[in-house]
Design a protein around this motif. Sequence first.
Motif, PDB file in Angstrom:
ATOM      1  N   GLU A 279       0.857  -1.186   0.000  1.00 45.53           N
ATOM      2  CA  GLU A 279       0.000   0.000   0.000  1.00 45.53           C
ATOM      3  C   GLU A 279       0.891   1.232   0.000  1.00 45.53           C
ATOM      4  OE1 GLU A 279      -2.400   2.397  -0.606  1.00 45.53           O
ATOM      5  OE2 GLU A 279      -3.568   0.615  -0.080  1.00 45.53           O
ATOM      6  N   LEU A 280       0.886   1.987  -1.100  1.00 41.66           N
ATOM      7  CA  LEU A 280       1.765   3.145  -1.238  1.00 41.66           C
ATOM      8  C   LEU A 280       1.061   4.445  -0.869  1.00 41.66           C
ATOM      9  CD1 LEU A 280       3.500   2.245  -4.630  1.00 41.66           C
ATOM     10  CD2 LEU A 280       4.244   1.716  -2.302  1.00 41.66           C
ATOM     11  N   GLY A 281      -0.251   4.387  -0.654  1.00 45.85           N
ATOM     12  CA  GLY A 281      -0.981   5.613  -0.358  1.00 45.85           C
ATOM     13  C   GLY A 281      -0.632   6.231   0.973  1.00 45.85           C
ATOM     14  N   ASN A 282       0.001   5.459   1.884  1.00 44.85           N
ATOM     15  CA  ASN A 282       0.344   6.001   3.197  1.00 44.85           C
ATOM     16  C   ASN A 282       1.849   6.190   3.363  1.00 44.85           C
ATOM     17  OD1 ASN A 282       1.151   3.342   3.355  1.00 44.85           O
ATOM     18  ND2 ASN A 282      -0.430   2.742   4.829  1.00 44.85           N
ATOM     19  N   ASN A 283       2.562   6.341   2.267  1.00 40.57           N
ATOM     20  CA  ASN A 283       4.021   6.454   2.322  1.00 40.57           C
ATOM     21  C   ASN A 283       4.521   7.866   2.018  1.00 40.57           C
ATOM     22  OD1 ASN A 283       3.449   3.451   1.526  1.00 40.57           O
ATOM     23  ND2 ASN A 283       5.477   3.460   2.423  1.00 40.57           N
ATOM     24  N   VAL A 284       3.610   8.802   1.865  1.00 39.39           N
ATOM     25  CA  VAL A 284       3.993  10.178   1.558  1.00 39.39           C
ATOM     26  C   VAL A 284       3.211  11.115   2.461  1.00 39.39           C
ATOM     27  CG1 VAL A 284       4.086  11.986  -0.196  1.00 39.39           C
ATOM     28  CG2 VAL A 284       4.484   9.611  -0.852  1.00 39.39           C
ATOM     29  N   LEU A 285       3.914  12.054   3.097  1.00 39.95           N
ATOM     30  CA  LEU A 285       3.293  13.094   3.895  1.00 39.95           C
ATOM     31  C   LEU A 285       3.990  14.411   3.597  1.00 39.95           C
ATOM     32  CD1 LEU A 285       2.752  11.556   7.459  1.00 39.95           C
ATOM     33  CD2 LEU A 285       0.977  12.254   5.847  1.00 39.95           C
ATOM     34  N   GLU A 286       3.246  15.488   3.710  1.00 45.33           N
ATOM     35  CA  GLU A 286       3.815  16.819   3.525  1.00 45.33           C
ATOM     36  C   GLU A 286       3.654  17.627   4.803  1.00 45.33           C
ATOM     37  OE1 GLU A 286       3.666  17.950  -1.155  1.00 45.33           O
ATOM     38  OE2 GLU A 286       1.834  18.318  -0.015  1.00 45.33           O
ATOM     39  N   THR A 287       4.617  18.477   5.053  1.00 50.51           N
ATOM     40  CA  THR A 287       4.545  19.406   6.169  1.00 50.51           C
ATOM     41  C   THR A 287       5.122  20.731   5.699  1.00 50.51           C
ATOM     42  OG1 THR A 287       5.069  19.753   8.504  1.00 50.51           O
ATOM     43  CG2 THR A 287       6.785  18.751   7.140  1.00 50.51           C
ATOM     44  N   PHE A 288       5.094  21.732   6.561  1.00 52.37           N
ATOM     45  CA  PHE A 288       5.540  23.055   6.134  1.00 52.37           C
ATOM     46  C   PHE A 288       6.044  23.839   7.333  1.00 52.37           C
ATOM     47  CE2 PHE A 288       1.287  23.709   7.648  1.00 52.37           C
ATOM     48  CZ  PHE A 288       1.321  24.948   8.272  1.00 52.37           C
ATOM     49  N   THR A 289       6.766  24.888   7.044  1.00 52.37           N
ATOM     50  CA  THR A 289       7.164  25.867   8.045  1.00 52.37           C
ATOM     51  C   THR A 289       7.157  27.228   7.385  1.00 52.37           C
ATOM     52  OG1 THR A 289       8.809  26.396   9.736  1.00 52.37           O
ATOM     53  CG2 THR A 289       9.644  25.732   7.603  1.00 52.37           C
ATOM     54  N   GLN A 290       6.962  28.253   8.177  1.00 51.87           N
ATOM     55  CA  GLN A 290       7.013  29.615   7.662  1.00 51.87           C
ATOM     56  C   GLN A 290       8.386  30.196   7.949  1.00 51.87           C
ATOM     57  OE1 GLN A 290       4.000  32.273   9.114  1.00 51.87           O
ATOM     58  NE2 GLN A 290       4.578  33.926   7.735  1.00 51.87           N
ATOM     59  N   VAL A 291       9.106  30.541   6.908  1.00 52.96           N
ATOM     60  CA  VAL A 291      10.455  31.080   7.041  1.00 52.96           C
ATOM     61  C   VAL A 291      10.361  32.597   7.116  1.00 52.96           C
ATOM     62  CG1 VAL A 291      12.757  31.178   6.050  1.00 52.96           C
ATOM     63  CG2 VAL A 291      11.357  29.122   5.743  1.00 52.96           C
ATOM     64  N   LEU A 292      10.819  33.145   8.232  1.00 51.68           N
ATOM     65  CA  LEU A 292      10.817  34.588   8.438  1.00 51.68           C
ATOM     66  C   LEU A 292      12.184  35.167   8.104  1.00 51.68           C
ATOM     67  CD1 LEU A 292       8.963  34.660  11.876  1.00 51.68           C
ATOM     68  CD2 LEU A 292       7.953  34.818   9.601  1.00 51.68           C
ATOM     69  N   ALA A 293      12.225  36.456   7.919  1.00 55.40           N
ATOM     70  CA  ALA A 293      13.492  37.127   7.655  1.00 55.40           C
ATOM     71  C   ALA A 293      14.431  36.933   8.841  1.00 55.40           C
ATOM     72  CB  ALA A 293      13.256  38.611   7.406  1.00 55.40           C
ATOM     73  N   PRO A 294      15.752  36.923   8.603  1.00 54.92           N
ATOM     74  CA  PRO A 294      16.691  36.719   9.720  1.00 54.92           C
ATOM     75  C   PRO A 294      16.559  37.840  10.741  1.00 54.92           C
ATOM     76  CG  PRO A 294      17.848  37.429   7.738  1.00 54.92           C
ATOM     77  CD  PRO A 294      16.453  37.121   7.324  1.00 54.92           C
ATOM     78  N   PRO A 295      16.772  37.529  12.022  1.00 56.07           N
ATOM     79  CA  PRO A 295      16.626  38.559  13.053  1.00 56.07           C
ATOM     80  C   PRO A 295      17.693  39.642  12.920  1.00 56.07           C
ATOM     81  CG  PRO A 295      17.533  36.544  13.974  1.00 56.07           C
ATOM     82  CD  PRO A 295      17.136  36.227  12.577  1.00 56.07           C
ATOM     83  N   ARG A 296      17.308  40.861  13.284  1.00 59.22           N
ATOM     84  CA  ARG A 296      18.245  41.986  13.320  1.00 59.22           C
ATOM     85  C   ARG A 296      18.777  42.105  14.742  1.00 59.22           C
ATOM     86  NH1 ARG A 296      13.342  45.278  11.174  1.00 59.22           N
ATOM     87  NH2 ARG A 296      12.521  43.692  12.581  1.00 59.22           N
TER      88      ARG A 296
END
Length: 892
Positions: A279-296
């Motif tokens: 069963e290949l339908g449960n072998n892929v997942l996606e996630t994410f993060t929000q990349v902010l500008a580097p701190p000053r």
Amino acid sequence: MTVERPAFLVLLALVPLAVYLAVWSRSRIGRGRRFVSLAIRVVALLAITAGLAGVAVGSSAKLTTVFLMDTSDSILLVQQGGQAEWIYSALEDASPDTRVAAVQFSGRPRVAALPDKAGRSPETFMTLDPDMPGSETNYEKAFAAGLSLIGPDANGRLILLSDGKPNVGDLDAAVAQLRAREIPVYVRPIADLGHADVALESASAPPRVRQGQSVDVQVVAVSRRRTEARLRLWAGNDLVADNRVELAIGSNPFSVRVPARGIGIQIMRVELLDDADRELGNNVLETFTQVLAPPRVLIVGEQTATVEAASILREVGLAVSTGSAASLPDDYQGLASYETVFLVNVPASSISAAQQVSLRDHVAVGGRGLIVTGGDESFGAGEYSNQVIDEILPVRSNPPEEEQKGLALILAIDRSTSMVYENNGVSKFDMAKEAAVQAVGLLEEGDRIGVIAFDSDSTWIAPPRAVSSANDLRALISRIRSMEIGGGTDIYTAIQTARQRLRSMDAGLKHLILITDGQATYGDFDLFGRQVRRDGISVSTIGVGADADLELLEKLARDGEGRNYFAADPSSIPAVLTKETELAQSFFIVNRRHQPRLLSPSPIFQGASSDATLPFLGGFVRTKAKATAEVVLASDSNDPILATWQFGLGRAVAWTSDLGGPWSEEWSSWAEYPEVLAGMVFWASAGAAGPDSGLSVSTVHEGDRVLLVVDSTDVNGEFRNLLPTSAVISPPSGPRIDLDLKQTGPGRYEGTFRSSRPGIYRIVAIQETPDTTFGPELAAVAIPYSAEMRLRDSGASVLRYIAKTTGGGLLDDPSDAIPRFPLGRPETLTPILITAGMLLFLTDVGVRRVRTGRREMREQYDDVLQWLEDHRPAKLIGSAMDTLRRHLSFLR
């Protein structure tokens, strides 16, 4: 036929008794009537016994059998075909008059065949919908559909063909309803083909990171077997990780680190590859993060002290400015352009009260970061005590309580014969005495000092006492200078004598300095090291000349948490001892080379290699951790080296060693040092990672719907109400979704949209006023694959629970699915049987008592006349008088 109360069947034992009494009865009835009476009596006993036992028989109502066929995504197409073939086989073996129906279900039910007789062709019995959504399995709705086909008052049974893995609906409530209706469920388990399956159970990443940071993607893989698989991670279209991983049976957590690229939403796709996976339908997942500008970052301090930190942080991609303490603004709004302020060995005297308040508000109110590093002018050494700056930090800079008790110092001076030897005309013994005199002059009022001279014996030249006047000082100096050369060398007795005296003294800091040029002849120095650590006594050693036992002296200093010196030239002894005495007086500065210990994991070390070894430090500023602070690194004496905490809305970090100075020289050359220094900035800046727009976007995923929530506040934390708020959702594929949000609470706006397929749904939220626009604010939601694809335990236990609770069972042979004869719900016959039994008993009485025939009627007539004769009044009176006379005969 059923028997509800079988215990009453014991009354059948009365039947033989009734037969016996009838046979041996002396009644004058004829043989024929006797036989009829016996038969009636036996039948009456049987009727009453059956009534009391609760005999029930089926009614004339026919049974309806409903097949419930699971076609959710967890059931493979070949398995669904096998279910249909099994149902067709069951129909072929059924009676033509049997009523049957069928329901196809997944998240919702669909009637595939209305109730009808089983005699028609199996191939035309039901129609299945191949496009029916199968992302869920809902037994509750399937059972409800089956009950509706049976009817509210009819009898029936349900045949459930499934893998026993429902994921929505209230199963317990549905089973309770079936039990109340007395509708049994028979189950045919579908073979679990997931024995070789591996799957990704979850993949997650931090919601926000700064550009330049690494992203730790947390992955959990599950497996039904031990195997080796490939774990790949894509960032956009780039393959950033491709690892071979060992999978054990059950859950397998992994962490994959990838760099944060660009600004905005970064999508990461995780793949688990295994050749034997069906069963290949449960072998892929996606996630994410929000990349902010580097701190000053603003680095404050002397120019020479800030150069190294500024250079390192710029190299890792941070925006860095430098300045002196005088350049700090008096209002925290003036610091708003910086996420983190870095103070490098800045004394409190260089920061005004208004500047300190601005730093406090910058952290507590502005949600920004502050990092303070050590040195000879920071923390307690920089007089932070009772200052606003001390309030912000996770450590207390005020002097330890022991400082108020003063210093107790003992000098143990070697006066063996070898100490008289001269080097360049200078005697080692004379230099030792001069050094002791200079050390005495450094003491402050309340400090106590003692001098013990040793050769083969130990002698107190000056027992420990406080120096409180000039006369005390002159007397002590006179005794030191009067010391004379002795004989051999007994180091162990001398230091044990000094330890015992220091142990009994009430002092804040107890310190022993050993000056010798000799070798130890005996002694358990390991025991001595444990004793001084237990007693809170520090030990420093000064080795004079090449003949000194330098290895032993270094061990004594290390075990005693002090310092070790080597004076090759006797003329250097006074300078060395003076330096050591000054250090002993300091309750803040700790000059001791040691390797700090990692007490607790911290995101600050996220960028460093997991197997990296921490370098040594040459010293630090002594502080005390506050109650709610987290001590990440500690010294070998458990003093904080790196401590963090949340202060108001922001964060503060204390690094008690120096930055780029002699203490941290080995750290500066450490390959992981730039990552650790940047980690401090990233951690401290995390509080400032919130949206500048004042919009906060969150999501709640339920089924195939996503609830989008936008909270809106202004710079003062006040709710923004009654403002047009909208969002644009970009699904993984297909047209975008425009969504108008409705206000549901103070500053809160909500809306829902449908998530028709797995993947990342990008969200852009905007809020408008007549004068300005807030946003756009970016967000996203990760929709995983269907819950049907989750690798779970076998559903056999669920199916057994359903069958047992409802009174059904397990089926394998399709011929057992449909009863061959119409059956109904058992109907009790108790009232009829009890009534019939009583009537038969009355009939029995009539048969035995009523006489027929001329002879029996003559006998009956004679019996009546005899009774009347016996009951004549005159005869009754005469009999009564005779009886009375007999009883009153004693009166005569």
